[in-house]
Design an enzyme around this catalytic site. Sequence first.
Site, PDB file in Angstrom:
ATOM      1  CB  ALA A  67     -50.896  -3.568 157.297  1.00 13.13           C
ATOM      2  N   GLY A 110     -49.461  -8.332 155.294  1.00 14.88           N
ATOM      3  CA  GLY A 110     -48.511  -7.227 154.201  1.00 14.88           C
ATOM      4  C   GLY A 110     -47.751  -7.405 153.955  1.00 14.88           C
ATOM      5  CD  GLU A 113     -51.907  -9.162 152.019  1.00 16.70           C
ATOM      6  OE1 GLU A 113     -51.794  -8.292 153.281  1.00 16.70           O
ATOM      7  OE2 GLU A 113     -52.959  -9.267 151.984  1.00 16.70           O
ATOM      8  CD  GLU A 133     -53.492  -9.648 157.598  1.00 17.17           C
ATOM      9  OE1 GLU A 133     -53.463 -11.033 157.245  1.00 17.17           O
ATOM     10  OE2 GLU A 133     -52.842  -9.677 156.716  1.00 17.17           O
TER      11      GLU A 133
HETATM   12  N1  CAA Z   1     -47.750  -2.302 163.245  1.00 18.36           N
HETATM   13  C1  CAA Z   1     -47.016  -1.537 163.949  1.00 18.36           C
HETATM   14  N2  CAA Z   1     -45.947  -1.951 164.535  1.00 18.36           N
HETATM   15  C2  CAA Z   1     -45.385  -3.514 164.434  1.00 18.36           C
HETATM   16  C3  CAA Z   1     -45.533  -4.140 163.125  1.00 18.36           C
HETATM   17  C4  CAA Z   1     -46.844  -3.833 162.788  1.00 18.36           C
HETATM   18  N3  CAA Z   1     -47.595  -4.962 161.734  1.00 18.36           N
HETATM   19  N4  CAA Z   1     -45.310  -5.330 163.866  1.00 18.36           N
HETATM   20  C5  CAA Z   1     -44.191  -5.528 164.763  1.00 18.36           C
HETATM   21  N5  CAA Z   1     -44.172  -3.121 165.114  1.00 18.36           N
HETATM   22  C6  CAA Z   1     -43.553  -3.406 166.066  1.00 18.36           C
HETATM   23  C7  CAA Z   1     -44.109  -3.463 167.379  1.00 18.36           C
HETATM   24  O1  CAA Z   1     -44.891  -2.926 167.726  1.00 18.36           O
HETATM   25  C8  CAA Z   1     -42.629  -3.042 167.913  1.00 18.36           C
HETATM   26  O2  CAA Z   1     -42.850  -1.392 167.971  1.00 18.36           O
HETATM   27  P1  CAA Z   1     -42.085  -1.172 169.748  1.00 18.36           P
HETATM   28  O3  CAA Z   1     -40.637  -2.044 170.116  1.00 18.36           O
HETATM   29  O4  CAA Z   1     -42.615   0.425 170.075  1.00 18.36           O
HETATM   30  O5  CAA Z   1     -43.197  -1.671 170.536  1.00 18.36           O
HETATM   31  C9  CAA Z   1     -41.503  -3.315 167.170  1.00 18.36           C
HETATM   32  O6  CAA Z   1     -41.960  -3.613 166.200  1.00 18.36           O
HETATM   33  C10 CAA Z   1     -40.783  -4.464 167.406  1.00 18.36           C
HETATM   34  O7  CAA Z   1     -41.356  -5.832 167.435  1.00 18.36           O
HETATM   35  P2  CAA Z   1     -42.290  -6.483 168.737  1.00 18.36           P
HETATM   36  O8  CAA Z   1     -41.758  -6.149 169.992  1.00 18.36           O
HETATM   37  O9  CAA Z   1     -43.017  -7.260 168.371  1.00 18.36           O
HETATM   38  O10 CAA Z   1     -41.094  -7.836 167.981  1.00 18.36           O
HETATM   39  P3  CAA Z   1     -41.274  -9.500 168.578  1.00 18.36           P
HETATM   40  O11 CAA Z   1     -39.845  -9.571 167.658  1.00 18.36           O
HETATM   41  O12 CAA Z   1     -41.630 -10.008 169.748  1.00 18.36           O
HETATM   42  O13 CAA Z   1     -41.848  -9.851 167.259  1.00 18.36           O
HETATM   43  C11 CAA Z   1     -43.533  -9.809 165.861  1.00 18.36           C
HETATM   44  C12 CAA Z   1     -41.944  -9.965 165.783  1.00 18.36           C
HETATM   45  C13 CAA Z   1     -43.811 -11.962 165.626  1.00 18.36           C
HETATM   46  C14 CAA Z   1     -43.582  -9.905 163.739  1.00 18.36           C
HETATM   47  C15 CAA Z   1     -44.441  -9.344 165.797  1.00 18.36           C
HETATM   48  O14 CAA Z   1     -44.082  -7.927 166.421  1.00 18.36           O
HETATM   49  C16 CAA Z   1     -45.899  -9.390 165.255  1.00 18.36           C
HETATM   50  O15 CAA Z   1     -47.103  -9.803 165.715  1.00 18.36           O
HETATM   51  N6  CAA Z   1     -46.137  -8.029 164.762  1.00 18.36           N
HETATM   52  C17 CAA Z   1     -47.528  -7.727 163.691  1.00 18.36           C
HETATM   53  C18 CAA Z   1     -47.471  -8.529 162.938  1.00 18.36           C
HETATM   54  C19 CAA Z   1     -48.903  -8.599 162.182  1.00 18.36           C
HETATM   55  O16 CAA Z   1     -49.931  -9.034 162.690  1.00 18.36           O
HETATM   56  N7  CAA Z   1     -49.108  -8.598 160.795  1.00 18.36           N
HETATM   57  C20 CAA Z   1     -49.809  -8.458 160.351  1.00 18.36           C
HETATM   58  C21 CAA Z   1     -50.061  -6.678 160.526  1.00 18.36           C
HETATM   59  S1  CAA Z   1     -52.251  -6.375 159.351  1.00 18.36           S
HETATM   60  C22 CAA Z   1     -51.614  -6.035 157.939  1.00 18.36           C
HETATM   61  O17 CAA Z   1     -50.852  -6.403 157.168  1.00 18.36           O
HETATM   62  C23 CAA Z   1     -53.010  -5.853 157.090  1.00 18.36           C
HETATM   63  C24 CAA Z   1     -53.159  -6.465 155.488  1.00 18.36           C
HETATM   64  O18 CAA Z   1     -52.929  -6.822 154.807  1.00 18.36           O
HETATM   65  C25 CAA Z   1     -52.405  -5.018 154.234  1.00 18.36           C
END
Ligand code: CAA
Length: 258
Positions: A67, A110, A113, A133
């Site tokens: 998400a 998400g 999911e 999460e």
């Molecule tokens: N939401 C918003 N933006 C996101 C995102 C997310 N879930 N995942 C990645 N992005 C964005 C980053 O912020 C970044 O944007 P900027 O360039 O503007 O900074 C861009 O995508 C590229 O990401 P990274 O620079 O972080 O890329 P990476 O290759 O270094 O890392 C990753 C990849 C490990 C997937 C890392 O991006 C990450 O940890 N993302 C979040 C994963 C996460 O926590 N997901 C769960 C979300 S909560 C949820 O989903 C609730 C639910 O149950 C529905």
Amino acid sequence: RLSYEHILVSQPKPNVTQITLNRPKALNALNSALFHELNDAAEKADEDEAIGAIVLTGSEKAFAAGADIKEMRDKTFQSAYKNNFLGHWTKLTTIRKPIIAAVSGHALGGGAELAMMCDIILAAPSANFGQPEINLGVIPGAGGTQRLTKALGKSLAMELVLTGRGLTAAEAASRGLVSRVVEGDVVAEAVKVAEKIASKGSIAVQAGKEAVNASFELNLAEGLRFERRMFQALFATKDQKEGMAAFAEKRKAQFTNE
Ligand code: CAA
């Protein structure tokens, strides 16, 4: 709707719709607008008589990284509750046609999911699945604690949800979260599977999907009764007559979806 901002919709085969998540700069983070588009495209495919199955995919780097955290961060309990935040995600689970997820790269939160809402998951070797999460101070909110547990069993699901660690494609396949790991073009393979499903009688396909999904909600006696009634009901279809006649006559069945 003719054009979408966050997804691409194509028809790789006359009977297959492909939906590609397309927010590359955010690793396909699932914001609200994207999900509304996804629901819309899936519903269109569901209504289209020519389409027999749907492929859902992302990019090489990410199926979806979850998400959209930036969209979520300032939400309050009050607004999340009143507006039933993420409630609209479940629309995808009401689609009657099979959805095959082709997953490369990150399928996190998400994103995992979403893959689990699909009917079949094919994984590229690069695929990784997880529910991180917990690192954000929350828990999965779109089915992760339920569907992951049904797919993996309690111990592993609990470990993933509570530690945030992910699964490789190989682990996901060995535990049955995905049906297999595809070396080579996972999207092309998903299209092949979709095309194969679309070549069957669509009423039987819909019944098969409904019956397998019923096993997640019903107890065994109710599930078996549901299955038997569906099986019996299919004897009212022309496709049953055709399928069995074709077998007896040693020819390929020509299903008409009636
Ligand atoms: N939401 C918003 N933006 C996101 C995102 C997310 N879930 N995942 C990645 N992005 C964005 C980053 O912020 C970044 O944007 P900027 O360039 O503007 O900074 C861009 O995508 C590229 O990401 P990274 O620079 O972080 O890329 P990476 O290759 O270094 O890392 C990753 C990849 C490990 C997937 C890392 O991006 C990450 O940890 N993302 C979040 C994963 C996460 O926590 N997901 C769960 C979300 S909560 C949820 O989903 C609730 C639910 O149950 C529905």
